[in-house]
Design a protein around this motif. Sequence first.
Motif, PDB file in Angstrom:
ATOM      1  N   ALA A 108      -4.843  -1.021 -12.735  1.00  0.00           N
ATOM      2  CA  ALA A 108      -5.868  -1.463 -11.788  1.00  0.00           C
ATOM      3  C   ALA A 108      -5.688  -2.932 -11.433  1.00  0.00           C
ATOM      4  N   ALA A 109      -5.378  -3.748 -12.424  1.00  0.00           N
ATOM      5  CA  ALA A 109      -5.205  -5.182 -12.191  1.00  0.00           C
ATOM      6  C   ALA A 109      -4.056  -5.446 -11.225  1.00  0.00           C
ATOM      7  N   ARG A 110      -2.946  -4.780 -11.453  1.00  0.00           N
ATOM      8  CA  ARG A 110      -1.789  -4.962 -10.565  1.00  0.00           C
ATOM      9  C   ARG A 110      -2.070  -4.377  -9.179  1.00  0.00           C
ATOM     10  N   VAL A 117      -2.472 -10.019 -13.329  1.00  0.00           N
ATOM     11  CA  VAL A 117      -2.734 -10.375 -11.930  1.00  0.00           C
ATOM     12  C   VAL A 117      -1.775 -11.470 -11.472  1.00  0.00           C
ATOM     13  N   SER A 118      -1.586 -12.492 -12.298  1.00  0.00           N
ATOM     14  CA  SER A 118      -0.692 -13.590 -11.927  1.00  0.00           C
ATOM     15  C   SER A 118       0.747 -13.105 -11.791  1.00  0.00           C
ATOM     16  N   GLN A 119       1.173 -12.281 -12.720  1.00  0.00           N
ATOM     17  CA  GLN A 119       2.543 -11.753 -12.678  1.00  0.00           C
ATOM     18  C   GLN A 119       2.765 -10.941 -11.412  1.00  0.00           C
ATOM     19  N   GLN A 120       1.794 -10.101 -11.062  1.00  0.00           N
ATOM     20  CA  GLN A 120       1.935  -9.274  -9.864  1.00  0.00           C
ATOM     21  C   GLN A 120       1.930 -10.128  -8.598  1.00  0.00           C
ATOM     22  N   ALA A 121       1.139 -11.196  -8.629  1.00  0.00           N
ATOM     23  CA  ALA A 121       1.033 -12.056  -7.449  1.00  0.00           C
ATOM     24  C   ALA A 121       2.337 -12.769  -7.126  1.00  0.00           C
ATOM     25  N   LEU A 122       3.193 -12.926  -8.118  1.00  0.00           N
ATOM     26  CA  LEU A 122       4.458 -13.622  -7.877  1.00  0.00           C
ATOM     27  C   LEU A 122       5.360 -12.871  -6.896  1.00  0.00           C
TER      28      LEU A 122
END
Length: 302
Positions: free
Chosen positions: A120-122, A175-180
């Motif tokens: 869900a976060a990703r 979330v931060s990892q996916q945002a990259l």
Amino acid sequence: MSDDKFAADKKAQELAGPEGGFPEQEQTPPGLSTDLTPFPDHGEENWVGRGRLEGLKALVTGGDSGIGRAVAIAFAREGADVAINYLQEEESDAQDTKQWIEKAGRKAVLLPADLREEKAARGVVDDAAEQLGGLDILVNNAGFQWARRDGGLQGLKTEEMDRVFKTNLYALFWVSQQALSYLKEGSSIINVSSIQAYDPSENLIDYASTKAAINNFTVNLASELGEKGIRVNAVAPGPIWTPLQPATKAGESMPAFGSDTPLGRAGQPSELAGAFVFLASPAEASYVSGTVIGVTGGKPVF
């Protein structure tokens, strides 16, 4: 929220005053803005945009209420399209926030999801980027605390710790990892730390630990992403009047909430918005990365 109720709650807020504290009250987590007395100031009436984020795309987790709502409203008035994430139970607050974003003439995207679940976060990040047409700003604001009446470490239950750590840290990483995958040179990540990282309360030992970890994460990621031109910073709030307070603390503690700050009062969510706008601005904060800005009513952040 109706205009009449908004006006009435604004009047109640004024009557509470810096020295009046807040009435005793409790809510069931995660809590709702519309159930707060007085209603918080998110900048609905007083934030004036100056085009500092014109054309940018932002995702704000926990953007339905409190600090997240104030940031979403300010970002929209500065010219950004905004996606907000929130829990399904907070839908009514999210709809209110959506209206304020749209009143500013910007696109609003609602993304209900529990960020404690990795998929869900990703997915929230992917959906935000798809519906906004890109992503320039990530605000990791979603958080949870539980102020236990039965003391510090001995009173800590594993299920409580899991909720705090998964909401405040696991989700932040996912979330931060996916945002990259979407952020590029000139983009910005802004995390939400806390005065608890510097002046921890015994009954918030798990929450305070996550906020100290967020400070470390911020500096570490800023170092990693510097060569890509992506800035990473954090804002450390002091006591701020949001639904999280009566939803996670004893109701009898509300009258004194924030009175231990040098300014003698709790802050309103709108009083943090400027720090986020500054850090998000590619022009104003182009050389600011790896720092934590304290908005604490005078409590030291060092």
